[in-house]
Design a protein around this motif. Structure first.
Motif, PDB file in Angstrom:
ATOM      1  N   LEU A 242     -51.238 -18.735 -26.850  1.00 34.48           N
ATOM      2  CA  LEU A 242     -50.920 -19.553 -28.024  1.00 34.48           C
ATOM      3  C   LEU A 242     -51.795 -19.242 -29.228  1.00 34.48           C
ATOM      4  O   LEU A 242     -51.295 -18.931 -30.313  1.00 34.48           O
ATOM      5  N   GLU A 243     -53.104 -19.317 -29.046  1.00 37.63           N
ATOM      6  CA  GLU A 243     -53.994 -19.189 -30.187  1.00 37.63           C
ATOM      7  C   GLU A 243     -53.924 -17.816 -30.845  1.00 37.63           C
ATOM      8  O   GLU A 243     -53.843 -17.724 -32.073  1.00 37.63           O
ATOM      9  N   PRO A 244     -53.946 -16.722 -30.069  1.00 41.71           N
ATOM     10  CA  PRO A 244     -53.819 -15.417 -30.728  1.00 41.71           C
ATOM     11  C   PRO A 244     -52.470 -15.230 -31.415  1.00 41.71           C
ATOM     12  O   PRO A 244     -52.398 -14.618 -32.487  1.00 41.71           O
TER      13      PRO A 244
ATOM     14  N   GLU B 219     -52.051 -14.625 -35.425  1.00 40.13           N
ATOM     15  CA  GLU B 219     -51.324 -13.493 -35.982  1.00 40.13           C
ATOM     16  C   GLU B 219     -50.260 -13.960 -36.979  1.00 40.13           C
ATOM     17  O   GLU B 219     -50.037 -13.325 -38.014  1.00 40.13           O
ATOM     18  N   THR B 220     -49.610 -15.074 -36.655  1.00 48.64           N
ATOM     19  CA  THR B 220     -48.588 -15.615 -37.555  1.00 48.64           C
ATOM     20  C   THR B 220     -49.217 -16.056 -38.871  1.00 48.64           C
ATOM     21  O   THR B 220     -48.690 -15.763 -39.957  1.00 48.64           O
ATOM     22  N   PHE B 221     -50.352 -16.734 -38.807  1.00 48.87           N
ATOM     23  CA  PHE B 221     -51.007 -17.192 -40.037  1.00 48.87           C
ATOM     24  C   PHE B 221     -51.671 -16.046 -40.796  1.00 48.87           C
ATOM     25  O   PHE B 221     -51.846 -16.127 -42.018  1.00 48.87           O
ATOM     26  N   ASP B 222     -52.003 -14.964 -40.092  1.00 46.17           N
ATOM     27  CA  ASP B 222     -52.487 -13.766 -40.791  1.00 46.17           C
ATOM     28  C   ASP B 222     -51.404 -13.252 -41.735  1.00 46.17           C
ATOM     29  O   ASP B 222     -51.690 -12.835 -42.871  1.00 46.17           O
ATOM     30  N   VAL B 223     -50.158 -13.264 -41.262  1.00 43.04           N
ATOM     31  CA  VAL B 223     -49.027 -12.823 -42.097  1.00 43.04           C
ATOM     32  C   VAL B 223     -48.850 -13.761 -43.281  1.00 43.04           C
ATOM     33  O   VAL B 223     -48.640 -13.324 -44.416  1.00 43.04           O
ATOM     34  N   LEU B 224     -48.950 -15.078 -43.029  1.00 43.74           N
ATOM     35  CA  LEU B 224     -48.820 -16.047 -44.124  1.00 43.74           C
ATOM     36  C   LEU B 224     -49.929 -15.851 -45.163  1.00 43.74           C
ATOM     37  O   LEU B 224     -49.681 -15.922 -46.375  1.00 43.74           O
TER      38      LEU B 224
ATOM     39  N   TRP C 171     -50.867 -19.044 -47.340  1.00 43.36           N
ATOM     40  CA  TRP C 171     -51.809 -19.891 -46.607  1.00 43.36           C
ATOM     41  C   TRP C 171     -53.227 -19.508 -46.982  1.00 43.36           C
ATOM     42  O   TRP C 171     -53.536 -18.328 -47.139  1.00 43.36           O
ATOM     43  N   GLN C 172     -54.074 -20.518 -47.125  1.00 44.54           N
ATOM     44  CA  GLN C 172     -55.492 -20.288 -47.360  1.00 44.54           C
ATOM     45  C   GLN C 172     -56.291 -21.044 -46.305  1.00 44.54           C
ATOM     46  O   GLN C 172     -55.874 -22.103 -45.845  1.00 44.54           O
ATOM     47  N   GLY C 173     -57.435 -20.488 -45.944  1.00 44.75           N
ATOM     48  CA  GLY C 173     -58.273 -21.168 -44.975  1.00 44.75           C
ATOM     49  C   GLY C 173     -57.997 -20.746 -43.547  1.00 44.75           C
ATOM     50  O   GLY C 173     -57.285 -19.764 -43.282  1.00 44.75           O
ATOM     51  N   GLU C 174     -58.570 -21.514 -42.617  1.00 44.43           N
ATOM     52  CA  GLU C 174     -58.485 -21.186 -41.200  1.00 44.43           C
ATOM     53  C   GLU C 174     -57.098 -21.488 -40.620  1.00 44.43           C
ATOM     54  O   GLU C 174     -56.355 -22.318 -41.137  1.00 44.43           O
ATOM     55  N   THR C 175     -56.789 -20.820 -39.511  1.00 43.73           N
ATOM     56  CA  THR C 175     -55.570 -21.128 -38.767  1.00 43.73           C
ATOM     57  C   THR C 175     -55.722 -22.522 -38.143  1.00 43.73           C
ATOM     58  O   THR C 175     -56.761 -22.798 -37.521  1.00 43.73           O
ATOM     59  N   PRO C 176     -54.735 -23.406 -38.303  1.00 45.29           N
ATOM     60  CA  PRO C 176     -54.861 -24.798 -37.828  1.00 45.29           C
ATOM     61  C   PRO C 176     -54.663 -24.955 -36.319  1.00 45.29           C
ATOM     62  O   PRO C 176     -53.752 -25.656 -35.858  1.00 45.29           O
TER      63      PRO C 176
ATOM     64  N   ASP D 222     -41.651 -19.710 -37.869  1.00 46.55           N
ATOM     65  CA  ASP D 222     -41.243 -20.060 -36.502  1.00 46.55           C
ATOM     66  C   ASP D 222     -40.723 -18.829 -35.774  1.00 46.55           C
ATOM     67  O   ASP D 222     -41.086 -18.565 -34.621  1.00 46.55           O
ATOM     68  N   ALA D 223     -39.867 -18.072 -36.445  1.00 42.99           N
ATOM     69  CA  ALA D 223     -39.295 -16.868 -35.829  1.00 42.99           C
ATOM     70  C   ALA D 223     -40.376 -15.835 -35.527  1.00 42.99           C
ATOM     71  O   ALA D 223     -40.366 -15.204 -34.461  1.00 42.99           O
ATOM     72  N   LEU D 224     -41.316 -15.674 -36.442  1.00 43.11           N
ATOM     73  CA  LEU D 224     -42.406 -14.714 -36.234  1.00 43.11           C
ATOM     74  C   LEU D 224     -43.299 -15.149 -35.076  1.00 43.11           C
ATOM     75  O   LEU D 224     -43.696 -14.336 -34.232  1.00 43.11           O
ATOM     76  N   PHE D 225     -43.600 -16.433 -35.021  1.00 45.60           N
ATOM     77  CA  PHE D 225     -44.426 -16.990 -33.940  1.00 45.60           C
ATOM     78  C   PHE D 225     -43.771 -16.746 -32.587  1.00 45.60           C
ATOM     79  O   PHE D 225     -44.426 -16.350 -31.621  1.00 45.60           O
TER      80      PHE D 225
END
Length: 215
Positions: free
Chosen positions: A20-22, A26-31, A37-42, A74-77
């Protein structure tokens, strides 16, 4: 009397925390790369809501994003999760296979999950769960999006007369109670004690299911 045990998948049978976490990172890296998106992955926020349908996940994690961006995320995740499953980076919980093999001798076993069909099928295929389960039901198969309705569908389509629901979150426990089944809470990674208190039985190891007496 037709007896069955209905299992949740994430955090109940499958150790989703391993992928889940990785996948989320990776999804938030794309964002972030797109300036969305700014800041840490939630991660912590996602742990709190683990078990809810994916559209609710993205509404919660990214409330300022448009529906189109949420659907894209969602699709990328989903792609990232399935990649990790097929690469063997996930795992079933300890004693899962042995327990399921024994339970299948006396009960019909089913999966009822808030996960999407493609995601669930990847887990079933990689771990050859069709050896044990009569059917896998995704939340996508019902319009309401409620776990209680999904469990009701499993019961009606398979003429189940008594049984149990095994899961880690309140939606699983409520689904059992709404359908007059025994609720078994599993105290695993995403479980919350306040939710588990509502379960009829709470276990710390899947092999404890072998002590169940149904019907």
């Amino acid at each position: 009397m037709k007896k069955a045990i209905i299992f949740d998948m994430d955090g109940s049978l499958f150790q989703t925390n391993l992928i889940l976490e990785p996948a989320l990172a990776e999804t938030f890296d794309v964002l972030r790369a797109k300036g969305l998106w700014q800041g840490e992955t939630p991660i912590e926020k996602y742990r709190e809501i683990m078990g809810v349908p994916l559209p609710v996940v993205w509404e919660t994690l990214c409330p300022m994003h448009t529906l189109a961006i949420r659907e894209e995320s969602d699709a990328l995740f989903l792609v990232k999760l399935i990649e990790r499953i097929r690469n063997g980076w996930g795992a079933l919980y300890p004693n899962a296979e042995q327990t399921l093999a024994t339970l299948a001798e006396n009960y019909e076993l089913y999966i009822a999950s808030n996960g999407l069909t493609e995601y669930l099928q990847a887990i079933v295929e990689i771990y050859q769960l069709e050896r044990f389960f009569k059917g896998t039901y995704s939340i996508q198969s019902i319009s309401s999006g409620h776990k209680s309705d999904l469990v009701k569908k499993v019961i009606e389509e398979n003429a189940i007369e008594c049984g149990a629901v095994v899961g880690d979150r309140s939606s699983d426990i409520q689904a059992a109670h709404d359908n007059q089944l025994l609720s078994v809470g599993v105290r695993f990674d995403f479980a919350q004690e306040t939710e588990l208190r509502k379960a009829d039985i709470v276990i710390d190891d899947l092999k404890s299911l072998l002590d169940l007496k149904l019907g």
